[in-house]
Design a protein around this motif. Structure first.
Motif, PDB file in Angstrom:
ATOM      1  N   ASN A 312       1.128  -0.983   0.030  1.00 39.80           N
ATOM      2  CA  ASN A 312      -0.107   0.020   0.135  1.00 39.80           C
ATOM      3  C   ASN A 312       1.206   1.261  -0.049  1.00 39.80           C
ATOM      4  O   ASN A 312       0.148   1.928  -0.201  1.00 39.80           O
ATOM      5  CB  ASN A 312      -1.096   0.673   1.459  1.00 39.80           C
ATOM      6  CG  ASN A 312      -2.181  -1.125   0.715  1.00 39.80           C
ATOM      7  OD1 ASN A 312      -2.624  -1.281  -0.110  1.00 39.80           O
ATOM      8  ND2 ASN A 312      -2.479  -1.407   2.694  1.00 39.80           N
ATOM      9  N   GLN A 313       1.913   1.125   0.221  1.00 38.47           N
ATOM     10  CA  GLN A 313       3.170   2.361   0.476  1.00 38.47           C
ATOM     11  C   GLN A 313       2.222   3.704   1.478  1.00 38.47           C
ATOM     12  O   GLN A 313       2.208   4.561   1.225  1.00 38.47           O
ATOM     13  CB  GLN A 313       3.182   2.789  -1.249  1.00 38.47           C
ATOM     14  CG  GLN A 313       3.950   2.062  -1.829  1.00 38.47           C
ATOM     15  CD  GLN A 313       5.227   1.490  -0.814  1.00 38.47           C
ATOM     16  OE1 GLN A 313       6.439   2.515  -1.191  1.00 38.47           O
ATOM     17  NE2 GLN A 313       5.737   0.413  -1.396  1.00 38.47           N
ATOM     18  N   ASN A 314       1.992   2.829   2.023  1.00 39.82           N
ATOM     19  CA  ASN A 314       1.211   3.644   3.110  1.00 39.82           C
ATOM     20  C   ASN A 314       1.862   3.845   4.690  1.00 39.82           C
ATOM     21  O   ASN A 314       1.223   2.548   5.802  1.00 39.82           O
ATOM     22  CB  ASN A 314       0.052   3.721   2.913  1.00 39.82           C
ATOM     23  CG  ASN A 314      -0.768   5.044   3.742  1.00 39.82           C
ATOM     24  OD1 ASN A 314      -0.262   6.275   4.265  1.00 39.82           O
ATOM     25  ND2 ASN A 314      -1.829   5.236   3.617  1.00 39.82           N
ATOM     26  N   ASN A 315       2.977   3.105   4.268  1.00 37.21           N
ATOM     27  CA  ASN A 315       3.968   2.852   6.100  1.00 37.21           C
ATOM     28  C   ASN A 315       4.047   3.696   7.071  1.00 37.21           C
ATOM     29  O   ASN A 315       5.378   4.142   7.594  1.00 37.21           O
ATOM     30  CB  ASN A 315       5.080   2.315   5.741  1.00 37.21           C
ATOM     31  CG  ASN A 315       5.073   0.348   5.052  1.00 37.21           C
ATOM     32  OD1 ASN A 315       3.452   0.294   5.159  1.00 37.21           O
ATOM     33  ND2 ASN A 315       5.712  -0.144   4.029  1.00 37.21           N
ATOM     34  N   PHE A 316       3.336   4.760   7.156  1.00 36.95           N
ATOM     35  CA  PHE A 316       3.025   5.630   8.331  1.00 36.95           C
ATOM     36  C   PHE A 316       4.101   5.617   9.162  1.00 36.95           C
ATOM     37  O   PHE A 316       4.474   6.677  10.049  1.00 36.95           O
ATOM     38  CB  PHE A 316       2.609   6.949   7.915  1.00 36.95           C
ATOM     39  CG  PHE A 316       0.894   6.669   7.947  1.00 36.95           C
ATOM     40  CD1 PHE A 316       0.574   6.993   9.527  1.00 36.95           C
ATOM     41  CD2 PHE A 316       0.325   6.417   7.237  1.00 36.95           C
ATOM     42  CE1 PHE A 316      -0.623   5.827  10.611  1.00 36.95           C
ATOM     43  CE2 PHE A 316      -1.420   6.175   7.693  1.00 36.95           C
ATOM     44  CZ  PHE A 316      -1.072   5.607   9.144  1.00 36.95           C
ATOM     45  N   VAL A 317       3.053   4.251  10.494  1.00 35.06           N
ATOM     46  CA  VAL A 317       3.178   4.492  11.951  1.00 35.06           C
ATOM     47  C   VAL A 317       4.703   3.804  11.504  1.00 35.06           C
ATOM     48  O   VAL A 317       5.709   4.487  13.014  1.00 35.06           O
ATOM     49  CB  VAL A 317       2.388   3.834  12.566  1.00 35.06           C
ATOM     50  CG1 VAL A 317       2.727   2.789  13.271  1.00 35.06           C
ATOM     51  CG2 VAL A 317       0.980   4.246  12.155  1.00 35.06           C
ATOM     52  N   THR A 318       4.949   2.922  10.793  1.00 34.90           N
ATOM     53  CA  THR A 318       6.692   2.653  10.960  1.00 34.90           C
ATOM     54  C   THR A 318       7.372   3.233  10.689  1.00 34.90           C
ATOM     55  O   THR A 318       8.010   3.030  11.273  1.00 34.90           O
ATOM     56  CB  THR A 318       6.780   1.015   9.593  1.00 34.90           C
ATOM     57  OG1 THR A 318       5.494   0.546   9.839  1.00 34.90           O
ATOM     58  CG2 THR A 318       7.957   0.507   9.880  1.00 34.90           C
ATOM     59  N   ASP A 319       6.902   4.368   9.680  1.00 33.89           N
ATOM     60  CA  ASP A 319       8.084   5.445   9.468  1.00 33.89           C
ATOM     61  C   ASP A 319       8.804   6.158  11.056  1.00 33.89           C
ATOM     62  O   ASP A 319       9.796   6.658  11.511  1.00 33.89           O
ATOM     63  CB  ASP A 319       8.008   6.136   8.097  1.00 33.89           C
ATOM     64  CG  ASP A 319       7.999   5.617   7.338  1.00 33.89           C
ATOM     65  OD1 ASP A 319       8.809   4.522   7.198  1.00 33.89           O
ATOM     66  OD2 ASP A 319       7.664   5.883   5.998  1.00 33.89           O
ATOM     67  N   TYR A 320       7.289   6.231  11.251  1.00 37.67           N
ATOM     68  CA  TYR A 320       7.573   7.553  12.637  1.00 37.67           C
ATOM     69  C   TYR A 320       7.904   6.883  14.214  1.00 37.67           C
ATOM     70  O   TYR A 320       8.712   7.406  14.293  1.00 37.67           O
ATOM     71  CB  TYR A 320       5.580   7.563  12.989  1.00 37.67           C
ATOM     72  CG  TYR A 320       5.790   8.450  14.009  1.00 37.67           C
ATOM     73  CD1 TYR A 320       5.845   9.938  14.245  1.00 37.67           C
ATOM     74  CD2 TYR A 320       5.264   8.183  15.393  1.00 37.67           C
ATOM     75  CE1 TYR A 320       5.533  10.877  14.985  1.00 37.67           C
ATOM     76  CE2 TYR A 320       5.314   8.838  16.843  1.00 37.67           C
ATOM     77  CZ  TYR A 320       5.151  10.291  16.062  1.00 37.67           C
ATOM     78  OH  TYR A 320       5.159  10.969  17.375  1.00 37.67           O
ATOM     79  N   VAL A 321       7.655   5.759  14.287  1.00 39.75           N
ATOM     80  CA  VAL A 321       8.055   4.610  14.807  1.00 39.75           C
ATOM     81  C   VAL A 321      10.118   5.215  14.927  1.00 39.75           C
ATOM     82  O   VAL A 321      10.679   4.761  15.931  1.00 39.75           O
ATOM     83  CB  VAL A 321       7.959   4.075  15.305  1.00 39.75           C
ATOM     84  CG1 VAL A 321       8.748   2.448  15.981  1.00 39.75           C
ATOM     85  CG2 VAL A 321       6.536   3.032  15.670  1.00 39.75           C
ATOM     86  N   LYS A 322      10.784   4.818  13.404  1.00 38.10           N
ATOM     87  CA  LYS A 322      11.915   4.293  13.087  1.00 38.10           C
ATOM     88  C   LYS A 322      12.416   6.125  13.786  1.00 38.10           C
ATOM     89  O   LYS A 322      13.222   5.873  14.095  1.00 38.10           O
ATOM     90  CB  LYS A 322      12.202   4.212  11.784  1.00 38.10           C
ATOM     91  CG  LYS A 322      13.274   4.457  11.365  1.00 38.10           C
ATOM     92  CD  LYS A 322      14.731   3.287  11.828  1.00 38.10           C
ATOM     93  CE  LYS A 322      15.590   3.707  11.866  1.00 38.10           C
ATOM     94  NZ  LYS A 322      16.615   2.068  12.692  1.00 38.10           N
ATOM     95  N   PHE A 323      11.685   7.039  13.092  1.00 40.45           N
ATOM     96  CA  PHE A 323      12.049   8.285  13.723  1.00 40.45           C
ATOM     97  C   PHE A 323      12.343   8.446  15.024  1.00 40.45           C
ATOM     98  O   PHE A 323      13.369   9.220  15.648  1.00 40.45           O
ATOM     99  CB  PHE A 323      10.621   9.794  13.247  1.00 40.45           C
ATOM    100  CG  PHE A 323      10.856  11.009  13.755  1.00 40.45           C
ATOM    101  CD1 PHE A 323      12.146  11.541  13.443  1.00 40.45           C
ATOM    102  CD2 PHE A 323       9.989  10.742  14.638  1.00 40.45           C
ATOM    103  CE1 PHE A 323      12.015  13.148  13.894  1.00 40.45           C
ATOM    104  CE2 PHE A 323      10.458  11.811  14.654  1.00 40.45           C
ATOM    105  CZ  PHE A 323      11.374  12.927  14.908  1.00 40.45           C
ATOM    106  N   LEU A 324      11.462   8.189  15.525  1.00 41.17           N
ATOM    107  CA  LEU A 324      11.460   8.360  17.173  1.00 41.17           C
ATOM    108  C   LEU A 324      12.405   8.013  18.107  1.00 41.17           C
ATOM    109  O   LEU A 324      13.295   7.182  18.702  1.00 41.17           O
ATOM    110  CB  LEU A 324      10.280   7.467  17.820  1.00 41.17           C
ATOM    111  CG  LEU A 324       9.254   8.091  18.471  1.00 41.17           C
ATOM    112  CD1 LEU A 324       7.621   7.217  18.851  1.00 41.17           C
ATOM    113  CD2 LEU A 324       8.811   9.233  18.717  1.00 41.17           C
TER     114      LEU A 324
END
Length: 431
Positions: A312-324
């Motif tokens: 889906n290319q909508n992995n905004f939670v995974t990306d946010y957690v990586k940023f954290l």
């Protein structure tokens, strides 16, 4: 190879090909794979209620059996509330018509689950969910002694359990039952009831999406939550505007290191989603994140969902957690963000928050082809590469990294000043 062996091998392979299960393209409800589960098994397991087939009937789930009685009681109340009283056969017939489609949604159905048992489970579990969210919204529907609404912890646990990756019913099943219980076709109302029920579970603000007209576009309640907690739209000025391929991605340092390089942190609490992280003129602007007992399970299950539907290319939670995970390495980093109101720490222990964040990414596939914070990371690196900021970071790290180091530097400066003063007086006396 002799002809007989060739014939036997071909027959065996053809038999296996005929028995091969269907492709899983229609599946939307999976079990969490072992590597992800082993990091924290409890994060994916229900505390009070089993929904769907994966946690039903297991001897290890004695603590879930109490809710089976509540499911029957809620169904009985639904039937009795109609005038004349409704017939459960109407619900069974409606779900019998979609039973085959619902079965195809599960990747790992128990072989012993009969068609009658499966439909019974759909009716009981689905009616309970619909009635629960109706009662949550309308106090008048609640019975006087309903234990679910007499104990605050029960609602908290139900909110957590009903979004778990493995604890799901197909969303169209819920919509079929809602049509029988309320006015048919009013799915925007059902969307509101669900969002109202789950809203206190979200650890930060999201960009709420309008109800989807076609219920079958929504997979299940976890997908509903994912769709209801979106990042800023593309082109809104947020961090998702520009992406950089992951092979060129360079992660940023912890909040402590960034602070040494003259990066400031600012809390933007109103009007922005949790995922809208910006870096402007040396200031990292973030929305508040609430960390409480359910936060780890909430984020882990959304990450698991994104791992299974990554196309889906909508992995905004995974990306946010990586940023954290980048900006939080220790309790010191948590303290920096907490002082700015960016982390609202309900756990109390800053070390627990740091440990939770650092483990969220374990056994999770790294950023995909486009990481939404990549451009922001590049801007941070440019800021930190400036000579003055790099010099200040080195100075703080090497000479001001503890109170004693600061004192020693100050003592050294005082001694240097006294020596210079003494030398000056000596020169003046000679002159």
């Amino acid at each position: 190879m002799d002809p007989a062996s060739i014939t036997q091998a071909s027959a065996t392979l053809n038999g296996k090909l005929r028995e091969l299960p269907r492709a899983q393209s229609e599946c939307t409800i999976y079990r969490v794979h072992r590597h992800l589960r082993n990091v924290n098994p409890k994060a994916y397991e229900p505390e009070v209620i089993a929904i769907g087939p994966y946690h039903h009937g297991s001897n290890n789930n004695e603590h879930l059996k109490m809710m089976e009685g509540h499911k029957l009681r809620y169904l009985q109340q639904l039937l009795a509330a109609k005038d004349p009283p409704d017939d459960v056969g109407r619900y069974v017939a409606a779900l019998g018509g979609v039973e085959a489609e619902a079965r195809r949604c599960y990747a790992d159905l128990p072989e012993t689950l009969t068609r009658a048992e499966f439909i019974q489970m759909l009716v009981l579990d689905g009616c309970f969910i619909v009635q629960l969210v109706r009662k949550f919204d309308r106090v008048g529907l609640r019975e006087r002694n309903d234990p679910i609404f007499q104990m605050n912890w029960m609602i908290n646990s139900l909110q957590r359990d009903l979004m778990l990756f493995e604890n799901q019913l197909p969303f169209f099943v819920l919509c079929e039952l809602y049509d029988l219980i309320e006015v048919p076709g009013q799915h925007s109302r059902f969307w509101y009831l669900l969002f109202n029920f789950f809203t206190s579970l979200y650890p930060g603000e999201g960009n709420t999406q309008k109800p989807i007209e076609v219920p079958r576009q929504v997979k299940h309640l976890l997908d509903f939550i994912h769709r209801s907690w979106l990042p800023p739209p593309q082109g809104s000025g947020g961090s998702s505007e520009v992406t950089i391929p992951s092979e060129r991605l360079r992660f940023i340092s912890s909040a402590t290191r960034l602070k040494e390089a003259k990066v400031m942190f600012e809390n933007r609490s109103k009007g922005k989603t949790l995922f809208d992280v910006r870096f402007e003129k040396g200031v990292m602007i973030m929305a508040p994140l609430t960390v409480e007992d359910r936060t780890e399970s909430f984020l882990r299950n959304l990450i698991a969902y994104e791992q299974y539907f990554e196309h889906n290319q909508n992995n905004f939670v995974t990306d946010y957690v990586k940023f954290l995970d980048c900006i939080i390495d220790s309790s010191t980093d948590v303290a920096i963000l907490s002082r700015q109101g960016i982390i609202d720490n309900w756990l109390g222990d800053e070390h627990k928050v740091a440990e939770m964040v650092n483990r969220l990414g374990d056994s999770v596939a790294g950023p995909g082809r486009s990481f939404v914070y990549a451009k922001m990371f590049e801007d941070v690196h440019k800021h930190c590469r400036k000579r003055r900021n790099r010099w200040m970071a080195n100075l703080r790290r090497n000479h001001f990294n503890s109170p004693w180091a600061v004192i020693s530097v100050l003592v050294g400066l005082v001694l240097l000043l006294l020596t210079a003063t003494q030398t000056l007086f000596t020169i003046l006396q000679v002159v």
